[in-house]
Design an enzyme around this catalytic site. Structure first.
Site, PDB file in Angstrom:
ATOM      1  N   ASP A 261     -35.404 -10.940 -11.218  1.00  0.00           N
ATOM      2  CA  ASP A 261     -35.996 -12.176 -10.707  1.00  0.00           C
ATOM      3  C   ASP A 261     -36.042 -13.177 -11.860  1.00  0.00           C
ATOM      4  O   ASP A 261     -35.469 -12.946 -12.927  1.00  0.00           O
ATOM      5  CB  ASP A 261     -37.383 -11.908 -10.101  1.00  0.00           C
ATOM      6  CG  ASP A 261     -38.419 -11.549 -11.161  1.00  0.00           C
ATOM      7  OD1 ASP A 261     -38.033 -11.341 -12.341  1.00  0.00           O
ATOM      8  OD2 ASP A 261     -39.609 -11.481 -10.823  1.00  0.00           O
TER       9      ASP A 261
ATOM     10  N   LYS B 246     -31.572  -8.134  -4.238  1.00  0.00           N
ATOM     11  CA  LYS B 246     -32.782  -7.927  -5.043  1.00  0.00           C
ATOM     12  C   LYS B 246     -33.864  -7.238  -4.221  1.00  0.00           C
ATOM     13  O   LYS B 246     -34.540  -6.318  -4.699  1.00  0.00           O
ATOM     14  CB  LYS B 246     -33.299  -9.281  -5.561  1.00  0.00           C
ATOM     15  CG  LYS B 246     -34.490  -9.150  -6.498  1.00  0.00           C
ATOM     16  CD  LYS B 246     -35.064 -10.505  -6.878  1.00  0.00           C
ATOM     17  CE  LYS B 246     -35.950 -11.029  -5.778  1.00  0.00           C
ATOM     18  NZ  LYS B 246     -36.746 -12.200  -6.178  1.00  0.00           N
TER      19      LYS B 246
END
Ligand code: SF4
Length: 283
Positions: A144, A125
């Site tokens: 997220d 990420k």
């Protein structure tokens, strides 16, 4: 106009509407360059961006370069990053990340996903976020907690779907050239409007597209999108990040309601207390 029934068209409409609120991708972590963005993104895990933004000046004033942070004593870094939570692990991670940048990349943040995730502390990420924001490289969609929640409420994925599966679904449905922008539009929409416990459905720019909506929309979606933009830019210069001025007033009608997929994840009840950590960057 009825809401699109196929997920790709639904996401295209979501992206178009949120583009009015956030014309181009920005992230709410303050940074001056890719090096700072990488480090503050690592620190932001399980923390609020506002806290990291408060830590940042002291951190980079003391250790402005990868070489400086690589040579910093662990205990001193721990003191500076203490408020970010998990501070021992995070201090170790950013020091080792800096060491990796110095030793393997001549002090420059690498620009490939493979090289970034090989650095200590840099997750998949993190790599997606840094590549997208720093260089406009679309290596994936940043998933997220906010992106996962909004995707579930829209009925794109089931609630509780793992981040890698959410990303796999979204990247199949969204054209690659939109991956960076939609990531940050969904993050900010989830953080400021589609919150975990008290989503502001009445003011939501994508209300008519959402099977989990709890309220009728107020004003046209364009007006709601402009208001969302005001929330997103709360710590920034609106013009500097490509946003149009906010209209003083106006109203209109929404664009109708679409079908309600059974897999949609309902938001929490109104009136329940929001968690203090609601805008933490988990995953
Ligand atoms: S209508 Fe409500 S639940 Fe749906 S995306 Fe908007 S804020 Fe979230």
């Amino acid at each position: 106009m009825p809401a699109p029934t196929d997920p790709a068209s639904l996401l295209a409409e979501v992206n178009d509407r949120l583009a009015l609120a956030l014309p181009r991708a920005v992230c709410e972590l303050d940074h001056d360059d890719p090096w700072q963005l990488l480090i503050v993104t690592i620190l932001s895990a399980q923390a609020q961006d506002a806290v990291i933004n408060e830590i940042r000046p002291a951190l980079f004033e003391r250790w402005p370069t990868p070489a400086a942070l690589a040579a910093a004593p662990q205990e001193e870094v721990e003191v500076v990053v203490k408020r970010s939570g998990y501070f021992r692990n995070k201090a170790k991670a950013i020091r080792e990340c800096a060491q990796g940048i110095v030793e393997r990349h001549a002090g420059e943040v690498p620009q490939t996903h493979e090289q970034l995730v090989a650095l200590p502390g840099a997750s998949h990420k993190t790599a997606n976020l840094v590549l997208g924001i720093a260089w406009g490289i679309a290596s994936g969609i940043v998933v997220d907690t906010h992106v996962a929640r909004v995707s579930a409420r829209l009925g794109i994925v089931k609630s509780g779907t793992k981040p890698d599966k959410v990303e796999a679904t979204l990247t199949k449905l969204v054209p690659r050239e939109q991956w960076i922008d939609i990531s940050h539009r969904l993050i900010l929409h989830g953080r400021h409007v589609c919150k975990s416990k008290q989503p502001d459905c009445g003011s939501c720019a994508i209300n008519e597209l959402c099977p989990a909506s709890e309220r009728e929309p107020i004003d046209s979606w364009q007006i709601r999108a402009e208001r969302e933009g005001q929330l997103f830019a709360v710590r920034g210069d609106r013009a500097a990040i490509g946003m149009a001025p906010i209209p003083a007033s106006g109203s209109g009608s929404g664009s109708g309601s679409g079908p309600k997929p059974k897999s949609a994840s309902k938001p929490g009840k109104r009136g329940s207390a929001a968690r203090a950590t609601e805008d933490d960057n988990d995953f």
